[in-house]
Scaffold this motif. Sequence first.
Motif, PDB file in Angstrom:
ATOM      1  N   LEU A  76     -14.124  -8.239   8.616  1.00  0.00           N
ATOM      2  CA  LEU A  76     -13.445  -8.314   7.321  1.00  0.00           C
ATOM      3  C   LEU A  76     -13.581  -9.704   6.699  1.00  0.00           C
ATOM      4  N   ALA A  77     -13.561 -10.720   7.522  1.00  0.00           N
ATOM      5  CA  ALA A  77     -13.706 -12.094   7.007  1.00  0.00           C
ATOM      6  C   ALA A  77     -15.075 -12.307   6.375  1.00  0.00           C
ATOM      7  N   SER A  78     -16.090 -11.593   6.874  1.00  0.00           N
ATOM      8  CA  SER A  78     -17.446 -11.749   6.345  1.00  0.00           C
ATOM      9  C   SER A  78     -17.886 -10.533   5.532  1.00  0.00           C
ATOM     10  N   TRP A  79     -16.914  -9.760   5.047  1.00  0.00           N
ATOM     11  CA  TRP A  79     -17.215  -8.522   4.322  1.00  0.00           C
ATOM     12  C   TRP A  79     -18.064  -8.798   3.087  1.00  0.00           C
ATOM     13  N   LYS A  80     -19.141  -8.030   2.939  1.00  0.00           N
ATOM     14  CA  LYS A  80     -19.997  -8.185   1.771  1.00  0.00           C
ATOM     15  C   LYS A  80     -19.359  -7.479   0.575  1.00  0.00           C
ATOM     16  N   GLY A  81     -19.240  -8.189  -0.529  1.00  0.00           N
ATOM     17  CA  GLY A  81     -18.596  -7.617  -1.694  1.00  0.00           C
ATOM     18  C   GLY A  81     -17.122  -7.970  -1.740  1.00  0.00           C
ATOM     19  N   THR A  82     -16.480  -7.589  -2.827  1.00  0.00           N
ATOM     20  CA  THR A  82     -15.077  -7.941  -3.029  1.00  0.00           C
ATOM     21  C   THR A  82     -14.134  -6.772  -2.810  1.00  0.00           C
ATOM     22  N   LYS A 115      -3.441  -7.612   7.056  1.00  0.00           N
ATOM     23  CA  LYS A 115      -3.676  -9.030   6.751  1.00  0.00           C
ATOM     24  C   LYS A 115      -4.669  -9.191   5.603  1.00  0.00           C
ATOM     25  N   TYR A 116      -5.690  -8.314   5.573  1.00  0.00           N
ATOM     26  CA  TYR A 116      -6.717  -8.375   4.538  1.00  0.00           C
ATOM     27  C   TYR A 116      -6.443  -7.403   3.385  1.00  0.00           C
ATOM     28  N   LYS A 117      -5.256  -6.807   3.379  1.00  0.00           N
ATOM     29  CA  LYS A 117      -4.832  -5.876   2.322  1.00  0.00           C
ATOM     30  C   LYS A 117      -5.768  -4.663   2.222  1.00  0.00           C
ATOM     31  N   VAL A 118      -6.249  -4.196   3.362  1.00  0.00           N
ATOM     32  CA  VAL A 118      -7.140  -3.041   3.398  1.00  0.00           C
ATOM     33  C   VAL A 118      -6.319  -1.759   3.463  1.00  0.00           C
ATOM     34  N   PRO A 119      -6.563  -0.787   2.590  1.00  0.00           N
ATOM     35  CA  PRO A 119      -5.844   0.485   2.672  1.00  0.00           C
ATOM     36  C   PRO A 119      -6.311   1.280   3.884  1.00  0.00           C
ATOM     37  N   GLU A 134       8.023   0.455  11.894  1.00  0.00           N
ATOM     38  CA  GLU A 134       8.336  -0.685  11.032  1.00  0.00           C
ATOM     39  C   GLU A 134       7.067  -1.310  10.462  1.00  0.00           C
ATOM     40  N   LEU A 135       6.018  -1.357  11.274  1.00  0.00           N
ATOM     41  CA  LEU A 135       4.747  -1.937  10.845  1.00  0.00           C
ATOM     42  C   LEU A 135       4.158  -1.148   9.675  1.00  0.00           C
ATOM     43  N   HIS A 136       4.112   0.172   9.802  1.00  0.00           N
ATOM     44  CA  HIS A 136       3.563   1.007   8.732  1.00  0.00           C
ATOM     45  C   HIS A 136       4.500   1.064   7.526  1.00  0.00           C
ATOM     46  N   ALA A 137       5.801   1.035   7.776  1.00  0.00           N
ATOM     47  CA  ALA A 137       6.768   1.143   6.684  1.00  0.00           C
ATOM     48  C   ALA A 137       6.665  -0.025   5.709  1.00  0.00           C
ATOM     49  N   LYS A 138       6.403  -1.197   6.217  1.00  0.00           N
ATOM     50  CA  LYS A 138       6.296  -2.361   5.326  1.00  0.00           C
ATOM     51  C   LYS A 138       5.006  -2.332   4.508  1.00  0.00           C
ATOM     52  N   TYR A 139       4.105  -1.425   4.850  1.00  0.00           N
ATOM     53  CA  TYR A 139       2.820  -1.296   4.169  1.00  0.00           C
ATOM     54  C   TYR A 139       2.711   0.072   3.484  1.00  0.00           C
ATOM     55  N   ARG A 140       3.856   0.688   3.226  1.00  0.00           N
ATOM     56  CA  ARG A 140       3.909   2.077   2.765  1.00  0.00           C
ATOM     57  C   ARG A 140       3.116   2.338   1.481  1.00  0.00           C
ATOM     58  N   ASP A 141       2.945   1.316   0.644  1.00  0.00           N
ATOM     59  CA  ASP A 141       2.221   1.508  -0.613  1.00  0.00           C
ATOM     60  C   ASP A 141       0.713   1.502  -0.437  1.00  0.00           C
ATOM     61  N   ASN A 142       0.252   1.240   0.779  1.00  0.00           N
ATOM     62  CA  ASN A 142      -1.185   1.106   0.997  1.00  0.00           C
ATOM     63  C   ASN A 142      -1.665   1.865   2.233  1.00  0.00           C
ATOM     64  N   CYS A 143      -0.829   2.812   2.709  1.00  0.00           N
ATOM     65  CA  CYS A 143      -1.229   3.587   3.889  1.00  0.00           C
ATOM     66  C   CYS A 143      -0.772   5.033   3.762  1.00  0.00           C
ATOM     67  N   HIS A 293      -2.116   7.385  -4.123  1.00  0.00           N
ATOM     68  CA  HIS A 293      -1.965   5.933  -4.040  1.00  0.00           C
ATOM     69  C   HIS A 293      -3.043   5.238  -3.208  1.00  0.00           C
ATOM     70  N   LEU A 294      -3.842   6.008  -2.453  1.00  0.00           N
ATOM     71  CA  LEU A 294      -4.903   5.393  -1.649  1.00  0.00           C
ATOM     72  C   LEU A 294      -6.214   5.352  -2.416  1.00  0.00           C
ATOM     73  N   GLY A 295      -6.892   4.233  -2.384  1.00  0.00           N
ATOM     74  CA  GLY A 295      -8.178   4.118  -3.052  1.00  0.00           C
ATOM     75  C   GLY A 295      -8.834   2.795  -2.716  1.00  0.00           C
ATOM     76  N   THR A 296      -9.981   2.553  -3.328  1.00  0.00           N
ATOM     77  CA  THR A 296     -10.696   1.297  -3.107  1.00  0.00           C
ATOM     78  C   THR A 296      -9.835   0.122  -3.563  1.00  0.00           C
ATOM     79  N   ARG A 297      -9.817  -0.927  -2.763  1.00  0.00           N
ATOM     80  CA  ARG A 297      -8.982  -2.093  -3.072  1.00  0.00           C
ATOM     81  C   ARG A 297      -9.813  -3.376  -3.033  1.00  0.00           C
ATOM     82  N   GLU A 298      -9.292  -4.395  -3.686  1.00  0.00           N
ATOM     83  CA  GLU A 298      -9.860  -5.733  -3.601  1.00  0.00           C
ATOM     84  C   GLU A 298      -9.493  -6.300  -2.231  1.00  0.00           C
ATOM     85  N   ILE A 299     -10.490  -6.660  -1.455  1.00  0.00           N
ATOM     86  CA  ILE A 299     -10.202  -7.219  -0.141  1.00  0.00           C
ATOM     87  C   ILE A 299      -9.635  -8.634  -0.311  1.00  0.00           C
ATOM     88  N   ASP A 300      -8.609  -8.958   0.420  1.00  0.00           N
ATOM     89  CA  ASP A 300      -7.930 -10.252   0.290  1.00  0.00           C
ATOM     90  C   ASP A 300      -8.326 -11.161   1.450  1.00  0.00           C
TER      91      ASP A 300
END
Length: 315
Positions: A76-82, A115-119, A134-143, A293-300
Motif C-alpha cells: 500500500l505504501a508503494s501503491w501505483k496510482g492515487t 491506516k491507508y483508508k482502503v475500503p 470495535e475495530l470494524h465499528a469505527k470504520y463502519r462508513d468504509n466497510c 457506500h463501498l467504492g473506489t477511494r483515494e488511498i491515503d
Amino acid sequence: MPGLWYNAHAPEYEQKASRSIIHPFNVRGYSGLTINPYQGCQHRCAYCYATYEWSPEFYDRIYAKSNAPEILERELASWKGTKVDPVMVSSATDAYQPAELRYGLTRKCVQVLQKYKVPYYVFTKSAIIERDLELHAKYRDNCFIVWSVTTCNEQIRRIVEPGTPPAARIFEAIEKFTLAGVPCGVNVDPIMPLVTDSEREIGAVVEACRRAGVKHIFGAMLRLRTDIWDRMKAALALLGVEDGIERYKKLYGFEEPLAASYVACDKDYSKQITGMLEEMVRAGGMKSDFPDHLGTREIDRSCTGQKTILSYVAT
C-alpha cells in the motif's frame, strides 16, 4: 483419508512467508482486489470452491502467512496510482477461521487497510469476528461485513459444513454488529438443490436475517466441479436424499465423469429458486445487493509522510 471434508481430526498449523498479499479478484463478472492471510480452511464445507488439486490438504493443514501485515503495508505504501478499489478479505479461505485466534493476522491486516483508508468487505462463516467488533465499528462508513449462511438446519449443517458454528451463534454475532451500526449482509451461497432450496429452508434464513437487523441478503445456486461433486455425492447419501445423485445429474445436465470445469444447474430452476429468495428479501424490507457506500477511494499515504494531491492544494 487426508483431505476429506468430514475428517474429524484437528488441522495442523504452519507458518510461511508470503511474497505478495494483494491480488486481483474476478468472479461472476465482478472485478476487484483481495487478500488472504491464510491458506486452507478449518470449516470443512463439502461444497467449498477454494479446494483445488494444488491444495490437497486444504482442510487438514492451515498455512498462516506470518508476514502478511508487513507485506500489505509495503504494497500500500508503494501503491501505483492515487486510488484503490475495495479489498475483499478473504476470497479463498475464511479470514476468521479458528487459526485467527492463534495468529491474529486478519486483525493486523484490517488495521493496515484502515491506516491507508482502503475500503474493504469481509466474507466469513465465523463468530470469531466478534473480537474485532470495535475495530470494524469505527470504520463502519468504509466497510461491509458479510456472513455466509447456507442453512439454519443443524442436521444439514453438521454434515455439509461441520467446522462452522451453528447458525444461531452466527446470528448472535451479526446482531451485535448491526446494533453497532456496522453494515452487514448475508450471502446464501451456495443454495444446494434438494438440500437447502426449499421455501422452508430459505425462509428460515431470511427470517433470521430480518430479526438480526441485516439489510442486505443475496445468494446463488451451487456450482459443481469434479472435487465438489465427489464430496456432494457423499453428502447427499449421508443426508438421505432419495435418488440424489441421479436427480443432480438431471438438474445439472451431465453424465459422469464430470469435467473439471464448473457446471451450473438448469437455468430455469436456478431462476425459480433465486427468484424466491429475492421475493422473500423484498417482502422483509431488505435488499438483494451490496450497499452503495463501498467504492473506489483515494488511498491515503499521509501515514508514510508522503503528501497527497489534496495536501498540496490545501497548502
